[in-house]
Design an enzyme around this catalytic site. Sequence first.
Site, short mmCIF file in Angstrom:
data_model
loop_
_atom_site.label_atom_id
_atom_site.label_comp_id
_atom_site.label_asym_id
_atom_site.label_seq_id
_atom_site.Cartn_x
_atom_site.Cartn_y
_atom_site.Cartn_z
N GLN A 195 0.88 -1.29 -0.22
CA GLN A 195 -0.43 -0.11 -0.13
C GLN A 195 1.10 0.97 0.05
O GLN A 195 1.43 1.36 1.02
CB GLN A 195 -0.60 0.08 1.22
CG GLN A 195 -1.73 -1.64 1.14
CD GLN A 195 -2.66 -1.17 0.56
OE1 GLN A 195 -3.81 -0.87 0.12
NE2 GLN A 195 -2.91 -2.36 -0.48
N GLY A 236 -12.62 2.43 4.23
CA GLY A 236 -11.19 1.93 3.83
C GLY A 236 -10.75 2.71 2.82
O GLY A 236 -10.85 4.30 2.21
N HIS A 237 -9.11 1.65 1.58
CA HIS A 237 -8.01 2.55 1.24
C HIS A 237 -8.78 2.91 -0.11
O HIS A 237 -10.13 2.11 -0.78
CB HIS A 237 -7.41 1.21 0.84
CG HIS A 237 -7.33 0.67 -0.13
ND1 HIS A 237 -6.86 -0.77 -0.29
CD2 HIS A 237 -8.38 -0.08 0.11
CE1 HIS A 237 -7.45 -1.63 -0.81
NE2 HIS A 237 -8.25 -1.65 -0.70
N ASN A 238 -8.19 4.22 -0.71
CA ASN A 238 -8.71 4.65 -1.88
C ASN A 238 -10.07 5.31 -1.86
O ASN A 238 -10.73 5.80 -2.97
CB ASN A 238 -8.49 3.93 -2.79
CG ASN A 238 -7.23 4.04 -2.88
OD1 ASN A 238 -6.70 2.39 -3.04
ND2 ASN A 238 -6.17 4.47 -4.33
#
Length: 339
Positions: A195, A236-238
């Site tokens: 990540q 969460g990511h993005n």
Amino acid sequence: MQKTLKEIAEIVGGELIGDGKIKITGLNSIETARAGELTFADEKHIAEAKNSAASAVIIPKDFTGEIQKNVIKVDAPKFAFAKLMEIFKPQINIPDGISEKAFIGKNAKISPTAKIMAFAYIDDNAEISDGAIIYPHTYIGQNAKIGAGTIIYSSVTVREYCEIGARCVIHSSTVIGADGFGFTTSKGVHTKVPQIGNVIVEDDVEIGAHVGIDRAAMGSTVIGHGTKIDNLVHVGHNCQIGANCLIVAQTGISGSTIVGDNVTFGGQTGTVGHIKIGGNSVYAARSGITKNMPEGVFCSGFPVQPHNEWLRSQVAIKKIPDLMKRIQQLEKTIADLKK
């Protein structure tokens, strides 16, 4: 802290009716207010305010009845009261400058007006801007940036390369920039996907305690300006969260979700990932959002549906036991007729 009622009326820009010379020593709720204290009431709670022990009440400007108390009339009583709470809140003393017990890494850039308390850890190349306050046991990672006037409370982690805007508040034990939940699976084995992105928190954001906002796999996870996040939320990511959103406790927003401006998520709302949620919308508590959603909706339930439809379905569900009994009776009647 104490102020005359006249001074308070001037602070909130309200119309004073009553004795402006009386001293107000504190603020309190209608139920617990005492003599010398100020409370507020909207139209629904005027009767309670009349019977309270408060010395004065902030009420709506358009109220025309009698209340038999000192009053200040304003357009938005709750907003005015919040402004006064900022003035009357208990003050704490935070030492100026950098504590000798803080750790400051190589090439860290710290404004002379920032306050770094004992046992904070500011890693290499981090930047702390004017007036920022960093509480004990926080970790500000390498190349991270903290904006002007931002407050970082105890035990917060801001991981490497993450950026926090100006005038933000981040409450205890929150983690900004933990790795996103990214794995690839082959032959039953889960392998971590690096990540390598970051998190950008824009200006005037408040983030509650024990919140997790994951760094992007690539690019940035973004929290838009003015957004307020309650305790125990996961982003969460993005994800791209718009401006002025309200995200209530225990909500989980899955990776790569795009949320428009002015969206409210009630407690325990959940989303699938890789969807777009239109702005100016409200999702009631425990909503499950499983697909792209338009702007300007009020929805509930799982899977999510228009709120009015969900209410009707809840009414119908309650009728099912009676309907089952009627069906059983009808089946018995039909069976008897066949005999």
